[in-house]
Design a protein around this motif. Structure first.
Motif, mmCIF file in Angstrom:
data_model
loop_
_atom_site.group_PDB
_atom_site.id
_atom_site.type_symbol
_atom_site.label_atom_id
_atom_site.label_comp_id
_atom_site.label_asym_id
_atom_site.label_seq_id
_atom_site.Cartn_x
_atom_site.Cartn_y
_atom_site.Cartn_z
ATOM 1 N N ILE A 120 2.023 -0.775 -6.250
ATOM 2 C CA ILE A 120 1.575 0.081 -5.145
ATOM 3 C C ILE A 120 0.058 0.257 -5.234
ATOM 4 O O ILE A 120 -0.450 0.788 -6.223
ATOM 5 C CB ILE A 120 2.235 1.475 -5.196
ATOM 6 C CG1 ILE A 120 3.766 1.351 -5.273
ATOM 7 C CG2 ILE A 120 1.813 2.304 -3.981
ATOM 8 C CD1 ILE A 120 4.470 2.689 -5.504
ATOM 9 N N TRP A 121 -0.629 -0.202 -4.240
ATOM 10 C CA TRP A 121 -2.077 -0.006 -4.144
ATOM 11 C C TRP A 121 -2.267 1.342 -3.467
ATOM 12 O O TRP A 121 -2.080 1.478 -2.251
ATOM 13 C CB TRP A 121 -2.685 -1.145 -3.322
ATOM 14 C CG TRP A 121 -4.166 -1.050 -3.176
ATOM 15 C CD1 TRP A 121 -4.851 -0.656 -2.067
ATOM 16 C CD2 TRP A 121 -5.147 -1.367 -4.166
ATOM 17 N NE1 TRP A 121 -6.194 -0.704 -2.315
ATOM 18 C CE2 TRP A 121 -6.418 -1.140 -3.598
ATOM 19 C CE3 TRP A 121 -5.078 -1.825 -5.488
ATOM 20 C CZ2 TRP A 121 -7.602 -1.346 -4.290
ATOM 21 C CZ3 TRP A 121 -6.258 -2.028 -6.181
ATOM 22 C CH2 TRP A 121 -7.502 -1.796 -5.584
ATOM 23 N N ASN A 122 -2.562 2.369 -4.282
ATOM 24 C CA ASN A 122 -2.564 3.730 -3.736
ATOM 25 C C ASN A 122 -3.988 4.228 -3.485
ATOM 26 O O ASN A 122 -4.707 4.602 -4.404
ATOM 27 C CB ASN A 122 -1.831 4.681 -4.691
ATOM 28 C CG ASN A 122 -1.620 6.055 -4.055
ATOM 29 O OD1 ASN A 122 -2.156 6.339 -2.980
ATOM 30 N ND2 ASN A 122 -0.849 6.891 -4.705
ATOM 31 N N ASN A 123 -4.376 4.198 -2.220
ATOM 32 C CA ASN A 123 -5.685 4.752 -1.843
ATOM 33 C C ASN A 123 -5.494 5.998 -0.970
ATOM 34 O O ASN A 123 -6.333 6.334 -0.150
ATOM 35 C CB ASN A 123 -6.552 3.701 -1.155
ATOM 36 C CG ASN A 123 -5.845 3.074 0.029
ATOM 37 O OD1 ASN A 123 -4.843 3.612 0.507
ATOM 38 N ND2 ASN A 123 -6.345 1.959 0.504
ATOM 39 N N GLN A 124 -4.343 6.642 -1.142
ATOM 40 C CA GLN A 124 -4.089 7.941 -0.500
ATOM 41 C C GLN A 124 -4.194 7.882 1.022
ATOM 42 O O GLN A 124 -4.901 8.674 1.633
ATOM 43 C CB GLN A 124 -5.058 9.008 -1.033
ATOM 44 C CG GLN A 124 -5.070 9.160 -2.544
ATOM 45 C CD GLN A 124 -3.904 9.996 -3.057
ATOM 46 O OE1 GLN A 124 -3.523 10.993 -2.422
ATOM 47 N NE2 GLN A 124 -3.307 9.602 -4.157
ATOM 48 N N GLY A 125 -3.521 6.926 1.600
ATOM 49 C CA GLY A 125 -3.479 6.920 3.065
ATOM 50 C C GLY A 125 -3.697 5.548 3.651
ATOM 51 O O GLY A 125 -3.634 4.530 2.952
ATOM 52 N N TYR A 126 -3.954 5.541 4.942
ATOM 53 C CA TYR A 126 -4.162 4.284 5.666
ATOM 54 C C TYR A 126 -5.613 3.856 5.473
ATOM 55 O O TYR A 126 -6.465 4.014 6.366
ATOM 56 C CB TYR A 126 -3.836 4.471 7.149
ATOM 57 C CG TYR A 126 -2.418 4.932 7.426
ATOM 58 C CD1 TYR A 126 -1.342 4.433 6.676
ATOM 59 C CD2 TYR A 126 -2.124 5.840 8.449
ATOM 60 C CE1 TYR A 126 -0.035 4.844 6.926
ATOM 61 C CE2 TYR A 126 -0.828 6.249 8.705
ATOM 62 C CZ TYR A 126 0.213 5.756 7.939
ATOM 63 O OH TYR A 126 1.497 6.158 8.197
ATOM 64 N N GLY A 127 -5.877 3.323 4.273
ATOM 65 C CA GLY A 127 -7.249 3.084 3.829
ATOM 66 C C GLY A 127 -8.031 2.158 4.738
ATOM 67 O O GLY A 127 -9.182 2.436 5.088
ATOM 68 N N GLU A 128 -7.424 1.060 5.106
ATOM 69 C CA GLU A 128 -8.158 0.080 5.901
ATOM 70 C C GLU A 128 -8.499 0.654 7.280
ATOM 71 O O GLU A 128 -9.547 0.368 7.855
ATOM 72 C CB GLU A 128 -7.313 -1.200 6.037
ATOM 73 C CG GLU A 128 -8.043 -2.372 6.632
ATOM 74 C CD GLU A 128 -9.261 -2.822 5.810
ATOM 75 O OE1 GLU A 128 -9.324 -2.514 4.599
ATOM 76 O OE2 GLU A 128 -10.144 -3.462 6.404
ATOM 77 N N GLY B 244 0.832 -1.204 0.000
ATOM 78 C CA GLY B 244 0.000 0.000 0.000
ATOM 79 C C GLY B 244 0.864 1.250 0.000
ATOM 80 O O GLY B 244 2.071 1.198 0.267
ATOM 81 N N ASP B 245 0.249 2.379 -0.302
ATOM 82 C CA ASP B 245 1.001 3.640 -0.298
ATOM 83 C C ASP B 245 1.529 3.960 1.096
ATOM 84 O O ASP B 245 2.612 4.517 1.250
ATOM 85 C CB ASP B 245 0.124 4.797 -0.814
ATOM 86 C CG ASP B 245 -1.182 4.937 -0.045
ATOM 87 O OD1 ASP B 245 -1.957 3.957 0.001
ATOM 88 O OD2 ASP B 245 -1.429 6.016 0.523
ATOM 89 N N GLY B 246 0.766 3.546 2.123
ATOM 90 C CA GLY B 246 1.223 3.803 3.493
ATOM 91 C C GLY B 246 2.358 2.878 3.879
ATOM 92 O O GLY B 246 3.412 3.320 4.350
ATOM 93 N N GLY B 247 2.165 1.584 3.660
ATOM 94 C CA GLY B 247 3.163 0.593 4.049
ATOM 95 C C GLY B 247 4.487 0.786 3.329
ATOM 96 O O GLY B 247 5.563 0.611 3.915
HETATM 97 MG MG LIG Z 1 -3.189 3.077 1.498
#
Ligand SMILES: [Mg+2]
Ligand SMILES: Cc1ncc(C[n+]2csc(CCOP(=O)(O)OP(=O)(O)O)c2C)c(N)n1
Length: 533
Positions: free
Chosen positions: A459-467, A434-437
């Motif tokens: 990179i799975w980019n959901n702009q932050g700590y999505g989960e 992820g983008d965060g990790g």
């Molecule tokens: Mg993310």
């Protein structure tokens, strides 16, 4: 005169070590004296946590311990998190750290890198820990470490060596000769297990990461018993996609639990019944199966999580062979295939109902696997990986692993991918992060270039700590601290000299992975989660 540091390199080489992950400092210089001329390749990380994850990925793919060198104090504390991940997932790491001179450690003297009690810090995430006070103590410590890796539940082993001891004379020291004694299950217990399996009408096998080195044996027994095989995340690929008895679905899912509940005998092989595989997301505890037979190399584990009627303390491969050699009754032509197929489709259905996006993620992972059949898929703790842990099957055992279960550390995937690639240079590696990790260990991008890796970083980019954002909303908390802005990953890729593509469709992903499969290079493939369809 041969110093202890030089001896250590020879001793590691004698045990088959060919890669060491390290960061040198003035405190461990003597570890490097013998390195350049020997057969061991040294890989420098950019942070010790990265070293530990690299060694972890290397160990999982090579089946051999991952070896790390760190300096005293901060070097060791930096790697402790990676040791925690390896401890949780039963991965063999050998972490060798320097220590202040004898008499200069832990006394509060303010020496460089001084820790109050360095060994105590490491020992919480190690199966064994040693503080070497004279050269003669090192060979037996190494013997115990390598014997442990080969004969019992593999976990980190920690050895610290003070600066003055590292430089002491080791000219006369013998090379380590580990004595490997694996536990053998009692014959009467094997017979008792076989008797239950002999009369079983609806057997089911639960396989965990501890079964990964018993691929042929597990398949043979499953086919002999006509038993569906439920694989935890770490066991995926033991039975490949398309195998009629494969149930590569999380035991958290109700249909998988129903399959197990309807079994008359359950054989669990190398699985700890841990909540991150068996119950955490979908909450309720996994029901204790009736007539449970367990095989585990760790005697304590045999009665943890679920209590068996027969516990076989032994290594998976040998113990499954013993069962195969026992009288298992006539060959079955029962309904195992039908039970497995029903559980698979109902479980996929359950994933779709629980979350359509998780179901979509399984499809994306299938596409990656089918485009790159030999790929090692190494994941972080990110949405794309959670779906996979619920219901993705790998083509080969050991080709799907991630940090979303167990210790659950962000930042694992990138360095672990590097280690995986070093252990299998002829296989492409796909890092799922992820983008965060990614930002937890982004500096390790450099190492992919250093080692000329064949790695696609997706990179799975959901702009932050999505989960976590989703979890806050689910319990009525206004999202806070989760909209962390990612950098421009195209610029980051350029800075390290890698190509970058933004991927918004399955077709584009397939094309990009096809190119990657032909060109053995590092690529960064960024998927903007809200645009991907
Ligand atoms: Mg993310
Ligand atoms: C070292 C560490 N710190 C914090 C967490 C808690 N945590 C778990 S998942 C997650 C979100 C990670 O964001 P990202 O990698 O972008 O994945 P996403 O959920 O957005 O797909 C966080 C903060 C963790 N698992 N590990």
């Amino acid at each position: 005169m041969k110093k202890l540091g030089e001896y250590l390199i020879e001793a590691l080489a004698s045990q088959g070590v060919r890669h060491v992950f390290g960061i040198p400092g003035v405190h461990n210089l003597e570890l490097y004296r013998g390195l350049a001329k020997g057969p061991i390749r040294h890989i420098s990380g950019r942070h010790e946590q990265g070293l530990g994850f690299m060694a972890d990925g290397y160990a999982r793919v090579s089946g051999r311990p991952g070896v790390c060198f760190t300096i005293t104090g901060p070097g060791l504390t930096n790697i402790v998190t990676a040791m925690g991940q390896a401890y949780g997932d039963s991965i063999p790491l050998l972490v060798i750290s320097s220590q202040n001179r004898l008499g200069e450690n832990g006394g509060g003297g303010g020496f460089l890198h001084e820790l109050q009690n360095q060994r105590a810090v490491a020992s919480g995430v190690a199966a064994l820990s040693f503080s070497i006070e004279s050269p003669a103590e090192l060979p037996p410590a190494l013997e115990q470490a390598f014997a442990k890796f080969a004969s019992s539940r593999p976990r980190p082993v920690y050895i610290e060596i003070p600066l003055d001891v590292l430089a002491a004379d080791a000219s006369e020291l013998p090379l380590p000769k580990p004595v490997v004694i694996t536990p053998q299950p009692e014959a009467s217990l094997v017979e008792s297990a076989a008797a239950r399996l002999r009369t079983a009408q609806r057997p089911v096998i639960l396989a965990g990461g501890g079964a990964l080195r018993a691929v042929a044996e597990l398949r043979a027994l499953a086919e002999r018993l006509d038993a569906p095989v439920v694989m935890t995340a770490n066991a995926r690929g033991l039975l490949p996609p398309g195998h009629p008895l494969a149930v590569p679905m999380s035991p958290m899912l109700a249909p998988v639990r129903a399959l197990v509940a309807a079994a008359d005998v359950v054989l669990a092989v190398g699985t700890e019944f841990g909540p991150t595989d068996y119950s955490i997301n979908l909450k309720a505890d996994f029901p204790n199966p009736p007539q449970l037979i367990r095989i585990d190399i760790d005697a304590q584990q045999l009665t943890r999580g679920a209590t068996p009627v027969v516990g076989l303390h032994g290594e998976a491969k040998q113990t499954l062979d013993l069962l195969m050699a026992a009288d298992l009754g006539p060959n079955r032509a029962g309904d195992g295939t039908a039970r497995a197929a029903a559980a698979r489709s109902a479980a996929l259905e359950a994933v779709s109902k629980f979350s359509p996006s998780l179901r979509q993620h399984i499809d994306v992972l299938d596409l990656i696997r089918d485009t790159l059949p030999d790929a090692l898929m190494v994941g972080d703790s990110t949405q794309l990986v959670y779906g996979g842990n619920l219901g993705f099957n790998a083509r080969h055992p050991g080709s799907w692993f991630n940090s979303a279960t167990g210790y659950g550390t962000l930042g694992y995937a990138l360095p672990a991918s590097t280690g995986a690639g070093l252990a299998a240079p002829d296989r492409p590696v796909v890092c799922l992060v992820g983008d965060g990790g990614l930002q937890f260990s982004m500096s390790e991008l450099a190492v992919l270039g250093d080692v000329k890796a064949w790695t696609a970083v997706i990179i799975w980019n959901n702009q932050g700590y999505g989960e976590i954002r989703t979890s806050m909303i689910a319990v009525g908390i206004e999202p806070e601290g989760v909209d962390v802005r990612p950098p421009d990953f195209a610029d980051i890729a350029r800075a390290y000299g890698y190509s970058h593509r933004t991927i918004t469709s399955r077709e584009a992903l397939e094309t990009a992975l096809g190119d990657f499969g032909r060109r053995r290079q590092v690529v960064i493939l960024e998927i903007p989660a809200d645009e991907f369809a």
